[in-house]
Write a protein that holds these residues in place. Sequence first.
Motif, PDB file in Angstrom:
ATOM      1  N   ALA A   1       0.832  -1.209   0.000  1.00  0.00           N
ATOM      2  CA  ALA A   1       0.000   0.000   0.000  1.00  0.00           C
ATOM      3  C   ALA A   1       0.865   1.257   0.000  1.00  0.00           C
ATOM      4  N   LEU A   2       1.964   1.231   0.752  1.00  0.00           N
ATOM      5  CA  LEU A   2       2.873   2.371   0.770  1.00  0.00           C
ATOM      6  C   LEU A   2       3.516   2.558  -0.593  1.00  0.00           C
ATOM      7  N   SER A   3       3.870   1.458  -1.248  1.00  0.00           N
ATOM      8  CA  SER A   3       4.427   1.541  -2.598  1.00  0.00           C
ATOM      9  C   SER A   3       3.413   2.151  -3.567  1.00  0.00           C
ATOM     10  N   GLY A   4       2.166   1.714  -3.473  1.00  0.00           N
ATOM     11  CA  GLY A   4       1.137   2.279  -4.334  1.00  0.00           C
ATOM     12  C   GLY A   4       0.918   3.762  -4.088  1.00  0.00           C
ATOM     13  N   ALA A   5       0.917   4.177  -2.823  1.00  0.00           N
ATOM     14  CA  ALA A   5       0.741   5.597  -2.503  1.00  0.00           C
ATOM     15  C   ALA A   5       1.882   6.432  -3.079  1.00  0.00           C
ATOM     16  N   LEU A   6       3.104   5.914  -2.996  1.00  0.00           N
ATOM     17  CA  LEU A   6       4.247   6.636  -3.556  1.00  0.00           C
ATOM     18  C   LEU A   6       4.120   6.769  -5.075  1.00  0.00           C
TER      19      LEU A   6
ATOM     20  N   PHE B   1      -3.591  -5.093  -6.533  1.00  0.00           N
ATOM     21  CA  PHE B   1      -4.692  -4.231  -6.114  1.00  0.00           C
ATOM     22  C   PHE B   1      -4.563  -3.640  -4.713  1.00  0.00           C
ATOM     23  N   VAL B   2      -3.687  -4.156  -3.860  1.00  0.00           N
ATOM     24  CA  VAL B   2      -3.533  -3.541  -2.538  1.00  0.00           C
ATOM     25  C   VAL B   2      -3.008  -2.118  -2.683  1.00  0.00           C
ATOM     26  N   GLY B   3      -2.011  -1.939  -3.548  1.00  0.00           N
ATOM     27  CA  GLY B   3      -1.442  -0.615  -3.764  1.00  0.00           C
ATOM     28  C   GLY B   3      -2.367   0.331  -4.483  1.00  0.00           C
ATOM     29  N   LEU B   4      -3.404  -0.161  -5.106  1.00  0.00           N
ATOM     30  CA  LEU B   4      -4.374   0.688  -5.783  1.00  0.00           C
ATOM     31  C   LEU B   4      -5.507   1.089  -4.845  1.00  0.00           C
TER      32      LEU B   4
ATOM     33  N   GLY C   1       9.516   3.105  -3.546  1.00  0.00           N
ATOM     34  CA  GLY C   1       8.346   2.350  -3.995  1.00  0.00           C
ATOM     35  C   GLY C   1       8.714   1.045  -4.668  1.00  0.00           C
ATOM     36  N   VAL C   2       9.752   1.073  -5.484  1.00  0.00           N
ATOM     37  CA  VAL C   2      10.190  -0.150  -6.176  1.00  0.00           C
ATOM     38  C   VAL C   2      10.718  -1.176  -5.180  1.00  0.00           C
ATOM     39  N   VAL C   3      11.518  -0.730  -4.218  1.00  0.00           N
ATOM     40  CA  VAL C   3      12.065  -1.654  -3.223  1.00  0.00           C
ATOM     41  C   VAL C   3      10.944  -2.269  -2.387  1.00  0.00           C
TER      42      VAL C   3
ATOM     43  N   ARG D   1       1.795  13.473   4.153  1.00  0.00           N
ATOM     44  CA  ARG D   1       2.272  13.153   5.498  1.00  0.00           C
ATOM     45  C   ARG D   1       1.265  12.300   6.263  1.00  0.00           C
ATOM     46  N   TRP D   2       0.012  12.341   5.836  1.00  0.00           N
ATOM     47  CA  TRP D   2      -1.016  11.484   6.427  1.00  0.00           C
ATOM     48  C   TRP D   2      -1.359  10.308   5.521  1.00  0.00           C
ATOM     49  N   ILE D   3      -1.329  10.537   4.221  1.00  0.00           N
ATOM     50  CA  ILE D   3      -1.674   9.461   3.286  1.00  0.00           C
ATOM     51  C   ILE D   3      -0.715   8.284   3.428  1.00  0.00           C
TER      52      ILE D   3
END
Length: 350
Positions: A90-95, A276-279, A260-262, A294-296
Amino acid sequence: MTLADTGQRRASAPADARRRVVLVVASTAAVLLVLLASLAFGSRAVSLGEILDGLGSWFRGIVPEDIGAIAVQQRIPRTVLALVAGAALALSGALMQAITRNPIADPGILGVNTGAALFVVCGIAFLGITSVFQFLGLALAGAALTAVFVYVVGSVGAGGATPIKLALAGAATTAALSSLVSAVLLPRVAAMNEFRFWQVGGVGGATWETMAIIVPLLAIAALAAFLAAPALNALALGDDVAVGLGIRVGPTRALAAAAGVVLCAAVTAVAGPIAFVGLMVPHVVRLLTGPDQRWILPFSAVGGAVLLTAADTLGRVIGSPGEVEAGIVTAFLGAPVLVVIARRTRMRAL
């Protein structure tokens, strides 16, 4: 800015603070709930007493006599991996959504997952790799090269790397790489048998040894992501504005992209390409917290952990006495969400 605008901002500040406090409390409760559910449910449901017995025995380093407590101990590694992997995806998707200013960007849609999978397949088929270190190295290389390729292709032509061009480049790359994966596997039955369970995506094969390898890498990438959050807020205003605010656009985007890639590749190496988790998670979080990265970013990490752990638990419940892999459950949940997002989004900058 008028006095009325200033007054409205001051009035909305306490409401925003209260909403975020509620989100922190709700997120904490959700993590505890899915953690308990993951330990409790499976081919054999266990009671709260058995959960406490299993956890207590695990902390003391002993094997309990009760079968329910033993089941709890066996579920601890997969529960931890589900929490860690979900947070990372999810963090990778947000980035990726922040970097590309595209609300439907995620490691799967941009082809990063598939690039990692292709390199792992080639390693299995041609090099006979078996260790987590080898999987991780190949997954990182494949994810990084694919990310660079998609960005270069999406940058060709007038306007540079627009959200719609990046999405199309990612979709085309994913289709091409998926075909290559099939081409490598079809003539090699042994490699296909080894790969097919990994390809679905799941946390059933979790071990403490594999997590000891990836968790430090994930922690470093997550720290880099959180440190880049203020600069990502500036990038959302446009490159020219960000430069005017003193942001080094190129290094900031490169740092966030590398993180994000790592995050994606490390999880893909041990759990397979979970889609789909990152989406889903960053998109929902953005609706709740607003556009502040900073919150997302932190709330996306928590939401991803909750989603993947819940999907893994649900897969064990509906597939009992076997299980449905978490990657199948997240795909089943994510497809309708993608349709809804596509209908509501006009493909503009976030």
